[in-house]
Write a protein that holds these residues in place. Structure first.
Motif, mmCIF file in Angstrom:
data_model
loop_
_atom_site.group_PDB
_atom_site.id
_atom_site.type_symbol
_atom_site.label_atom_id
_atom_site.label_comp_id
_atom_site.label_asym_id
_atom_site.label_seq_id
_atom_site.Cartn_x
_atom_site.Cartn_y
_atom_site.Cartn_z
ATOM 1 N N TRP A 60 11.564 36.301 44.059
ATOM 2 C CA TRP A 60 10.572 35.560 44.844
ATOM 3 C C TRP A 60 11.228 34.986 46.096
ATOM 4 O O TRP A 60 10.684 35.059 47.193
ATOM 5 N N SER A 61 12.419 34.417 45.930
ATOM 6 C CA SER A 61 13.149 33.850 47.066
ATOM 7 C C SER A 61 13.553 34.927 48.063
ATOM 8 O O SER A 61 13.526 34.700 49.280
ATOM 9 N N LEU A 62 13.918 36.112 47.575
ATOM 10 C CA LEU A 62 14.317 37.201 48.470
ATOM 11 C C LEU A 62 13.145 37.690 49.321
ATOM 12 O O LEU A 62 13.351 38.156 50.445
ATOM 13 N N LYS A 63 11.933 37.578 48.805
ATOM 14 C CA LYS A 63 10.763 37.948 49.607
ATOM 15 C C LYS A 63 10.601 36.991 50.788
ATOM 16 O O LYS A 63 10.218 37.392 51.880
ATOM 17 N N LYS A 64 10.896 35.722 50.564
ATOM 18 C CA LYS A 64 10.784 34.720 51.618
ATOM 19 C C LYS A 64 11.978 34.740 52.554
ATOM 20 O O LYS A 64 11.858 34.458 53.736
ATOM 21 N N SER A 65 13.149 35.024 52.001
ATOM 22 C CA SER A 65 14.391 34.967 52.760
ATOM 23 C C SER A 65 15.281 36.157 52.373
ATOM 24 O O SER A 65 16.190 36.028 51.567
ATOM 25 N N PRO A 66 14.984 37.349 52.933
ATOM 26 C CA PRO A 66 15.737 38.561 52.550
ATOM 27 C C PRO A 66 17.235 38.445 52.823
ATOM 28 O O PRO A 66 17.650 37.747 53.752
ATOM 29 N N MET A 67 18.007 39.111 52.003
ATOM 30 C CA MET A 67 19.464 39.157 52.184
ATOM 31 C C MET A 67 19.907 40.617 52.203
ATOM 32 O O MET A 67 20.178 41.200 51.155
ATOM 33 N N PRO A 68 19.960 41.209 53.404
ATOM 34 C CA PRO A 68 20.450 42.591 53.492
ATOM 35 C C PRO A 68 21.898 42.655 53.009
ATOM 36 O O PRO A 68 22.619 41.660 53.055
ATOM 37 N N ASN A 69 22.292 43.786 52.527
ATOM 38 C CA ASN A 69 23.665 44.016 52.043
ATOM 39 C C ASN A 69 23.959 43.287 50.740
ATOM 40 O O ASN A 69 25.111 43.169 50.359
ATOM 41 N N THR A 70 22.933 42.768 50.060
ATOM 42 C CA THR A 70 23.145 42.008 48.835
ATOM 43 C C THR A 70 22.368 42.645 47.692
ATOM 44 O O THR A 70 21.186 42.945 47.836
ATOM 45 N N HIS A 71 23.051 42.853 46.576
ATOM 46 C CA HIS A 71 22.472 43.518 45.415
ATOM 47 C C HIS A 71 22.688 42.618 44.197
ATOM 48 O O HIS A 71 23.818 42.219 43.922
#
Length: 92
Positions: A60-71
């Motif tokens: 949910w947080s990644l939808k609001k604040s994406p983190m490219p290069n992070t898995h």
């Protein structure tokens, strides 16, 4: 340097959430884990080992604040070890 492959980093962040999917803010260890991962993702290809029970909040947080290069790789302690979270410092 364009096209250069990023170095891979493995992070163990047992507590790693920006905020709950209810919009409620989280503090302490959760924010520290999130910010460490976010900052490393600026320069590296980051793989994060974190709690499976926090998956919904993280995604949910990644939808609001994406983190490219992070898995994120979601794992949890065995059930018999869940008691450890009840103690001060159990997340550390």
């Amino acid at each position: 340097m364009q096209g250069e492959k990023k170095q891979k980093i493995l992070v163990c962040a047992y507590a790693c959430i920006l905020e709950k999917d209810t919009g409620r803010s989280i503090g302490g260890e959760y924010i520290l884990g999130w910010e460490m991962v976010r900052q490393l993702g600026r320069f590296y290809d980051v793989w994060v080992l974190t709690r499976a029970k926090d998956r919904q909040d993280i995604e949910w947080s990644l939808k609001k604040s994406p983190m490219p290069n992070t898995h994120f790789c979601y794992i949890d302690l065995p059930n018999w070890m869940n008691f450890i979270e009840k103690f001060q410092g159990g997340l550390q």
